[in-house]
Design a protein around this motif. Structure first.
Motif, short mmCIF file in Angstrom:
data_model
loop_
_atom_site.label_atom_id
_atom_site.label_comp_id
_atom_site.label_asym_id
_atom_site.label_seq_id
_atom_site.Cartn_x
_atom_site.Cartn_y
_atom_site.Cartn_z
N ALA A 52 0.83 -1.20 0.00
CA ALA A 52 0.00 0.00 0.00
C ALA A 52 0.87 1.25 0.00
CB ALA A 52 -0.91 -0.01 1.21
N VAL A 101 -4.49 5.21 -5.84
CA VAL A 101 -5.52 4.87 -4.86
C VAL A 101 -6.16 6.12 -4.26
CG1 VAL A 101 -4.43 2.69 -4.29
CG2 VAL A 101 -3.85 4.74 -2.98
N TYR A 103 -7.78 5.54 -1.13
CA TYR A 103 -7.56 5.22 0.27
C TYR A 103 -6.18 4.61 0.41
CZ TYR A 103 -7.81 2.66 4.65
OH TYR A 103 -7.54 2.15 5.89
N ASP A 106 -5.37 0.73 0.46
CA ASP A 106 -5.84 -0.16 -0.60
C ASP A 106 -4.69 -0.90 -1.27
OD1 ASP A 106 -8.61 1.82 -1.95
OD2 ASP A 106 -8.49 0.40 -0.29
N SER A 108 -4.21 -4.84 -3.88
CA SER A 108 -4.91 -5.96 -4.49
C SER A 108 -3.90 -6.97 -5.03
CB SER A 108 -5.80 -5.47 -5.64
OG SER A 108 -6.39 -6.56 -6.33
#
Length: 127
Positions: A52, A101, A103, A106, A108
């Protein structure tokens, strides 16, 4: 737009280590979640690790957990993948990816989530 350029790949014996780098240019790097993926010949692209943009949250594939470490240095616009205890099955082209992003936490493991990709660097692990 973000441009990503990987480096640090090469040939290493099983049990050895490599550190991959992904240098980013273009827009502000710190707002991007970053990830590494890999693709071996004849196989589909595989998630390796993600980081992140804030908070230090990470996510690793089970196959590399405990051996690989993803990190970033925002001042240098660079993300790293430290790979230890390498195995022949780690042989692949490794690519970094970025996603802007909203936030900070976040991230993935899905390739389609990422917007920008580098061209990759070859890692070959001999037995």
């Amino acid at each position: 737009q973000v441009q990503l350029v990987e480096s640090g790949g090469g040939l290493v014996q099983a049990g050895g280590s490599l550190r991959l780098s992904c240098a980013a240019s273009g827009r502000t790097f710190s707002r991007y979640a970053m990830a590494w993926f890999r693709q071996a010949p004849g196989k589909e692209r595989e998630f390796v690790a993600a980081l992140a943009w804030s908070g230090g949250r990470t996510y690793y594939a089970d196959s590399v957990k405990g051996r690989f470490t993803i990190s970033r240095e925002n001042a240098k616009n660079t993300v790293y993948l430290q790979m230890n205890s390498l195995k022949p099955e780690d042989t692949a082209v490794y690519s970094c990816a970025a996603h802007l992003v909203d936030y900070g936490g976040d991230l993935s493991n899905r390739a389609e989530w990422y917007d920008y990709w580098g061209q990759g660097t070859q890692v070959t692990v001999s037995s």
